[in-house]
Enzyme design. Structure first.
Site, PDB file in Angstrom:
ATOM      1  CD  GLU A 160      56.542  40.059  74.348  1.00 57.54           C
ATOM      2  OE1 GLU A 160      56.943  39.284  75.222  1.00 57.54           O
ATOM      3  OE2 GLU A 160      57.265  40.409  73.391  1.00 57.54           O
ATOM      4  CG  ASN A 200      55.496  30.417  74.253  1.00 55.15           C
ATOM      5  OD1 ASN A 200      56.366  30.824  75.045  1.00 55.15           O
ATOM      6  ND2 ASN A 200      55.669  30.487  72.938  1.00 55.15           N
ATOM      7  CG  HIS A 258      56.063  33.861  69.286  1.00 57.74           C
ATOM      8  ND1 HIS A 258      57.336  33.320  69.328  1.00 57.74           N
ATOM      9  CD2 HIS A 258      55.914  34.348  68.027  1.00 57.74           C
ATOM     10  CE1 HIS A 258      57.917  33.454  68.157  1.00 57.74           C
ATOM     11  NE2 HIS A 258      57.089  34.070  67.346  1.00 57.74           N
ATOM     12  CG  MET A 266      65.456  31.764  75.671  1.00 55.76           C
ATOM     13  SD  MET A 266      64.196  32.533  74.618  1.00 55.76           S
ATOM     14  CE  MET A 266      65.113  32.624  73.075  1.00 55.76           C
ATOM     15  NE  ARG A 267      67.964  25.057  77.724  1.00 57.79           N
ATOM     16  CZ  ARG A 267      69.001  25.136  76.915  1.00 57.79           C
ATOM     17  NH1 ARG A 267      69.010  24.490  75.777  1.00 57.79           N
ATOM     18  NH2 ARG A 267      70.059  25.844  77.240  1.00 57.79           N
ATOM     19  N   GLY A 305      63.249  38.120  82.204  1.00 66.98           N
ATOM     20  CA  GLY A 305      62.093  37.888  83.071  1.00 66.98           C
ATOM     21  C   GLY A 305      61.130  39.052  83.215  1.00 66.98           C
ATOM     22  CG  ASP A 345      50.411  22.683  69.211  1.00 65.98           C
ATOM     23  OD1 ASP A 345      51.595  23.083  69.112  1.00 65.98           O
ATOM     24  OD2 ASP A 345      49.560  22.851  68.321  1.00 65.98           O
ATOM     25  CD  GLU A 346      52.847  16.058  70.695  1.00 61.51           C
ATOM     26  OE1 GLU A 346      52.996  15.596  69.547  1.00 61.51           O
ATOM     27  OE2 GLU A 346      52.447  15.389  71.666  1.00 61.51           O
TER      28      GLU A 346
END
Ligand code: GRF
Length: 201
Positions: free
Chosen positions: A175, A108, A110, A91-92, A12, A142-143
């Site tokens: 980040e 997100n 990354h 993480m999912r 976190g 997105d997907e």
């Protein structure tokens, strides 16, 4: 003020960077309305408690199927009434239903310069490829897997003798810089998306 909910599965530190930026006023157009986690051992929970942020724990292991987990996740996301959901070390992979149900409202972080090195162990992938520049990306979800429109990127050098850990640490600092800025831009309404491109207004 916009409402920002964070989804995190572990340490976190990016969640903390957002909280710190809200505290310092770097993010001045939003407040954090909740942490959602799938992991009862996530240190992010401790951080949330310290900051007085409500926590919704959906312990993935206690669900009988991914579908059941996701339907509870959708409910938890709706309950936060958030304008923006930030995946900060979550993480999912989010199912298609969730992504389309909250389209344009999920962000997100990354640890690679996408579209290179999507998925797990991005820093290791970068080292194995021998790249000289690495970095991080904040993007809308997105997907696909780490494929959404890119909001901000920051780069760092890859140094001789770097290990996965040393490179990850260097990227992580960027980040913590990038993610709060992307949150602020989003909450100020300064992000416009056209096809795959994000324009910062
Ligand atoms: C970060 O490297 C982030 O880019 C990736 O997972 C890591 C989470 O770190 N998605 P933390 O939990 O925010 O410290």
């Amino acid at each position: 003020m916009k409402r920002v909910a964070v989804l995190a599965s572990g340490r976190g530190s990016n969640f903390q960077a957002i909280l710190d930026a809200m505290q310092s006023g770097e993010i001045n157009s939003a407040r954090c309305c909740g942490l959602i986690t799938d992991n009862p051992d996530a240190y992010a929970i401790v951080r949330a408690h310290k900051a007085g942020i409500p926590v919704k724990l959906l312990d993935y292991r206690l669900f009988s199927s991914r579908e059941e987990y996701e339907s509870q996740l959708v409910r938890a996301m709706h309950e936060t009434d958030a304008d923006l959901f930030v995946l900060a070390g979550y993480m999912r992979i989010l199912g298609k239903k969730i992504v389309s149900g909250f389209a344009g409202k999920i962000m997100n972080i990354h640890p690679a310069l996408l579209p290179s090195f999507p998925g797990l162990h991005a820093q290791r992938q970068a080292l194995e490829c021998g790249v000289k520049v690495a970095g991080c990306t904040v993007h809308l979800v997105d997907e696909g897997m780490d494929t959404g429109p890119i909001i901000l990127q920051e780069c760092v050098p890859v140094l001789e003798g770097d290990t996965e850990e040393s490179l990850s640490d260097r990227i992580l600092l960027r980040e913590h810089w990038c993610l709060p800025r992307a949150v602020q831009l989003f909450c100020e309404g300064r992000i416009r998306v056209e096809e795959k491109r994000v324009y910062i207004l």
